[in-house]
Write a protein that holds these residues in place. Structure first.
Motif, PDB file in Angstrom:
ATOM      1  N   ALA A  54     140.127   6.421 -80.785  1.00 47.93           N
ATOM      2  CA  ALA A  54     138.728   6.561 -81.223  1.00 47.93           C
ATOM      3  C   ALA A  54     137.914   5.287 -81.012  1.00 47.93           C
ATOM      4  CB  ALA A  54     138.689   6.976 -82.692  1.00 47.93           C
ATOM      5  N   ASP A  55     138.530   4.110 -81.112  1.00 50.60           N
ATOM      6  CA  ASP A  55     137.796   2.856 -80.968  1.00 50.60           C
ATOM      7  C   ASP A  55     137.820   2.317 -79.539  1.00 50.60           C
ATOM      8  OD1 ASP A  55     140.514   2.265 -81.043  1.00 50.60           O
ATOM      9  OD2 ASP A  55     140.226   0.348 -82.077  1.00 50.60           O
ATOM     10  N   LEU A  56     138.311   3.125 -78.609  1.00 49.09           N
ATOM     11  CA  LEU A  56     138.380   2.705 -77.210  1.00 49.09           C
ATOM     12  C   LEU A  56     137.357   3.491 -76.389  1.00 49.09           C
ATOM     13  CD1 LEU A  56     142.268   2.700 -76.902  1.00 49.09           C
ATOM     14  CD2 LEU A  56     140.774   0.715 -77.163  1.00 49.09           C
ATOM     15  N   PRO A  57     136.791   2.849 -75.342  1.00 45.72           N
ATOM     16  CA  PRO A  57     135.812   3.569 -74.524  1.00 45.72           C
ATOM     17  C   PRO A  57     136.472   4.723 -73.779  1.00 45.72           C
ATOM     18  CG  PRO A  57     136.297   1.418 -73.569  1.00 45.72           C
ATOM     19  CD  PRO A  57     137.019   1.487 -74.887  1.00 45.72           C
ATOM     20  N   ASP A  58     135.643   5.732 -73.471  1.00 46.87           N
ATOM     21  CA  ASP A  58     136.155   6.866 -72.695  1.00 46.87           C
ATOM     22  C   ASP A  58     136.597   6.377 -71.323  1.00 46.87           C
ATOM     23  OD1 ASP A  58     135.647   8.662 -74.718  1.00 46.87           O
ATOM     24  OD2 ASP A  58     133.646   9.160 -73.965  1.00 46.87           O
ATOM     25  N   ALA A  59     137.472   7.160 -70.716  1.00 46.90           N
ATOM     26  CA  ALA A  59     137.937   6.833 -69.367  1.00 46.90           C
ATOM     27  C   ALA A  59     136.752   6.847 -68.410  1.00 46.90           C
ATOM     28  CB  ALA A  59     138.985   7.837 -68.919  1.00 46.90           C
ATOM     29  N   GLN A  60     136.735   5.909 -67.509  1.00 47.58           N
ATOM     30  CA  GLN A  60     135.668   5.836 -66.517  1.00 47.58           C
ATOM     31  C   GLN A  60     135.803   7.002 -65.548  1.00 47.58           C
ATOM     32  OE1 GLN A  60     133.199   3.586 -66.523  1.00 47.58           O
ATOM     33  NE2 GLN A  60     134.056   2.836 -68.429  1.00 47.58           N
ATOM     34  N   PRO A  61     134.689   7.586 -65.147  1.00 47.60           N
ATOM     35  CA  PRO A  61     134.789   8.669 -64.165  1.00 47.60           C
ATOM     36  C   PRO A  61     135.342   8.122 -62.856  1.00 47.60           C
ATOM     37  CG  PRO A  61     132.496   8.063 -64.550  1.00 47.60           C
ATOM     38  CD  PRO A  61     133.326   7.283 -65.521  1.00 47.60           C
ATOM     39  N   HIS A  62     136.180   8.894 -62.233  1.00 43.97           N
ATOM     40  CA  HIS A  62     136.783   8.456 -60.974  1.00 43.97           C
ATOM     41  C   HIS A  62     135.739   8.518 -59.871  1.00 43.97           C
ATOM     42  CE1 HIS A  62     140.800   8.310 -62.600  1.00 43.97           C
ATOM     43  NE2 HIS A  62     140.606   9.486 -63.153  1.00 43.97           N
ATOM     44  N   ARG A  63     135.698   7.461 -59.095  1.00 36.94           N
ATOM     45  CA  ARG A  63     134.804   7.465 -57.946  1.00 36.94           C
ATOM     46  C   ARG A  63     135.442   8.306 -56.845  1.00 36.94           C
ATOM     47  NH1 ARG A  63     133.912   1.306 -56.670  1.00 36.94           N
ATOM     48  NH2 ARG A  63     136.120   1.565 -56.603  1.00 36.94           N
ATOM     49  N   ARG A  64     134.609   9.044 -56.176  1.00 34.35           N
ATOM     50  CA  ARG A  64     135.107   9.848 -55.061  1.00 34.35           C
ATOM     51  C   ARG A  64     135.399   8.909 -53.903  1.00 34.35           C
ATOM     52  NH1 ARG A  64     132.883  12.307 -50.635  1.00 34.35           N
ATOM     53  NH2 ARG A  64     134.099  14.078 -49.894  1.00 34.35           N
ATOM     54  N   ILE A  65     136.603   8.958 -53.430  1.00 31.99           N
ATOM     55  CA  ILE A  65     137.004   8.105 -52.320  1.00 31.99           C
ATOM     56  C   ILE A  65     137.087   8.970 -51.073  1.00 31.99           C
ATOM     57  CG2 ILE A  65     138.823   6.650 -51.395  1.00 31.99           C
ATOM     58  CD1 ILE A  65     139.570   5.973 -54.292  1.00 31.99           C
ATOM     59  N   ASP A  66     136.376   8.555 -50.040  1.00 27.51           N
ATOM     60  CA  ASP A  66     136.407   9.292 -48.789  1.00 27.51           C
ATOM     61  C   ASP A  66     137.686   8.907 -48.059  1.00 27.51           C
ATOM     62  OD1 ASP A  66     135.767  10.848 -46.671  1.00 27.51           O
ATOM     63  OD2 ASP A  66     134.093   9.617 -45.962  1.00 27.51           O
ATOM     64  N   ARG A  67     138.558   9.862 -47.880  1.00 26.14           N
ATOM     65  CA  ARG A  67     139.859   9.608 -47.261  1.00 26.14           C
ATOM     66  C   ARG A  67     139.820   9.685 -45.733  1.00 26.14           C
ATOM     67  NH1 ARG A  67     142.739   7.344 -51.106  1.00 26.14           N
ATOM     68  NH2 ARG A  67     142.865   8.554 -52.991  1.00 26.14           N
ATOM     69  N   ARG A  68     138.651  10.059 -45.176  1.00 22.99           N
ATOM     70  CA  ARG A  68     138.563  10.150 -43.721  1.00 22.99           C
ATOM     71  C   ARG A  68     138.449   8.754 -43.132  1.00 22.99           C
ATOM     72  NH1 ARG A  68     133.509  13.360 -42.736  1.00 22.99           N
ATOM     73  NH2 ARG A  68     132.939  12.262 -44.608  1.00 22.99           N
ATOM     74  N   PRO A  69     139.133   8.521 -42.015  1.00 26.11           N
ATOM     75  CA  PRO A  69     139.019   7.201 -41.386  1.00 26.11           C
ATOM     76  C   PRO A  69     137.613   6.992 -40.811  1.00 26.11           C
ATOM     77  CG  PRO A  69     140.508   8.631 -40.133  1.00 26.11           C
ATOM     78  CD  PRO A  69     140.075   9.388 -41.347  1.00 26.11           C
ATOM     79  N   THR A  70     137.185   5.775 -40.782  1.00 21.57           N
ATOM     80  CA  THR A  70     135.871   5.462 -40.246  1.00 21.57           C
ATOM     81  C   THR A  70     135.886   5.587 -38.728  1.00 21.57           C
ATOM     82  OG1 THR A  70     136.382   3.123 -40.028  1.00 21.57           O
ATOM     83  CG2 THR A  70     135.421   3.840 -42.132  1.00 21.57           C
ATOM     84  N   THR A  71     134.707   5.626 -38.142  1.00 24.61           N
ATOM     85  CA  THR A  71     134.584   5.738 -36.695  1.00 24.61           C
ATOM     86  C   THR A  71     135.246   4.551 -36.012  1.00 24.61           C
ATOM     87  OG1 THR A  71     132.515   6.925 -36.996  1.00 24.61           O
ATOM     88  CG2 THR A  71     132.910   5.995 -34.825  1.00 24.61           C
ATOM     89  N   ALA A  72     135.088   3.368 -36.566  1.00 25.28           N
ATOM     90  CA  ALA A  72     135.681   2.175 -35.961  1.00 25.28           C
ATOM     91  C   ALA A  72     137.200   2.287 -35.909  1.00 25.28           C
ATOM     92  CB  ALA A  72     135.268   0.932 -36.733  1.00 25.28           C
ATOM     93  N   VAL A  73     137.795   2.828 -36.961  1.00 27.79           N
ATOM     94  CA  VAL A  73     139.249   2.990 -36.991  1.00 27.79           C
ATOM     95  C   VAL A  73     139.682   3.995 -35.931  1.00 27.79           C
ATOM     96  CG1 VAL A  73     141.191   3.801 -38.392  1.00 27.79           C
ATOM     97  CG2 VAL A  73     139.454   2.327 -39.408  1.00 27.79           C
ATOM     98  N   LEU A  74     138.946   5.096 -35.817  1.00 31.44           N
ATOM     99  CA  LEU A  74     139.287   6.098 -34.805  1.00 31.44           C
ATOM    100  C   LEU A  74     139.153   5.537 -33.396  1.00 31.44           C
ATOM    101  CD1 LEU A  74     137.627   9.272 -36.339  1.00 31.44           C
ATOM    102  CD2 LEU A  74     140.052   8.735 -36.232  1.00 31.44           C
ATOM    103  N   VAL A  75     138.112   4.756 -33.141  1.00 30.07           N
ATOM    104  CA  VAL A  75     137.930   4.150 -31.820  1.00 30.07           C
ATOM    105  C   VAL A  75     139.063   3.169 -31.531  1.00 30.07           C
ATOM    106  CG1 VAL A  75     136.434   2.595 -30.491  1.00 30.07           C
ATOM    107  CG2 VAL A  75     135.440   4.490 -31.764  1.00 30.07           C
ATOM    108  N   ALA A  76     139.427   2.365 -32.516  1.00 31.38           N
ATOM    109  CA  ALA A  76     140.508   1.394 -32.326  1.00 31.38           C
ATOM    110  C   ALA A  76     141.842   2.089 -32.053  1.00 31.38           C
ATOM    111  CB  ALA A  76     140.617   0.487 -33.547  1.00 31.38           C
ATOM    112  N   LEU A  77     142.124   3.155 -32.793  1.00 33.67           N
ATOM    113  CA  LEU A  77     143.377   3.881 -32.567  1.00 33.67           C
ATOM    114  C   LEU A  77     143.393   4.557 -31.202  1.00 33.67           C
ATOM    115  CD1 LEU A  77     144.046   5.455 -36.072  1.00 33.67           C
ATOM    116  CD2 LEU A  77     145.323   3.633 -34.953  1.00 33.67           C
ATOM    117  N   THR A  78     142.269   5.118 -30.795  1.00 35.33           N
ATOM    118  CA  THR A  78     142.189   5.739 -29.475  1.00 35.33           C
ATOM    119  C   THR A  78     142.404   4.700 -28.384  1.00 35.33           C
ATOM    120  OG1 THR A  78     140.647   7.371 -30.350  1.00 35.33           O
ATOM    121  CG2 THR A  78     140.707   7.116 -27.956  1.00 35.33           C
ATOM    122  N   ALA A  79     141.792   3.538 -28.522  1.00 33.05           N
ATOM    123  CA  ALA A  79     141.967   2.463 -27.546  1.00 33.05           C
ATOM    124  C   ALA A  79     143.419   2.001 -27.501  1.00 33.05           C
ATOM    125  CB  ALA A  79     141.042   1.299 -27.880  1.00 33.05           C
ATOM    126  N   LEU A  80     144.055   1.915 -28.648  1.00 35.26           N
ATOM    127  CA  LEU A  80     145.450   1.495 -28.700  1.00 35.26           C
ATOM    128  C   LEU A  80     146.357   2.502 -28.003  1.00 35.26           C
ATOM    129  CD1 LEU A  80     147.576  -0.499 -29.746  1.00 35.26           C
ATOM    130  CD2 LEU A  80     147.665   0.840 -31.846  1.00 35.26           C
TER     131      LEU A  80
END
Length: 115
Positions: A54-80
């Protein structure tokens, strides 16, 4: 939710996890944590469990994390991948090419009349 309802083990586990997170955040001392976790496992009603947080703050809402790789990561992997494939092709053709170069030159020289 009626505080008089009986608590389940899952309810106790949830409160214990909350207490652990608040202890890690520095809101509870280790002694307070031990006392509250012991009380959580002994609690028989939801009201008893609610009093422990009761004396503790409520849990913070979870931030939505985008699990998709960024364009830069996709370009780097394709180049590799392209680099690895090209390296393999070059290694395969150079090995065959250098081995046949001498005989190819001799054949071409013979055709042209050169010795």
């Amino acid at each position: 939710m009626d505080p008089r309802l009986r608590a389940a083990d899952a309810d106790r586990e949830h409160v214990a996890e909350l207490l652990q997170r608040h202890t890690a955040a520095g809101r509870l001392t280790l002694d307070e944590y031990e006392q509250r976790v012991t009380a959580a496992w002994r609690a028989s009603t939801l009201g008893e469990l609610a009093a422990l947080t009761a004396d503790l703050p409520d849990a913070q809402p979870h931030r939505r994390i985008d699990r998709r790789p960024t364009t830069a990561v996709l370009v780097a992997l394709t180049a590799l991948v392209l680099l690895v494939v090209l390296t393999g092709l070059l290694a395969a053709t150079r090995g065959a090419g250098w081995a046949d170069t001498g005989s190819m030159m001799a054949t071409m020289g013979g055709m042209s009349g050169c010795r």
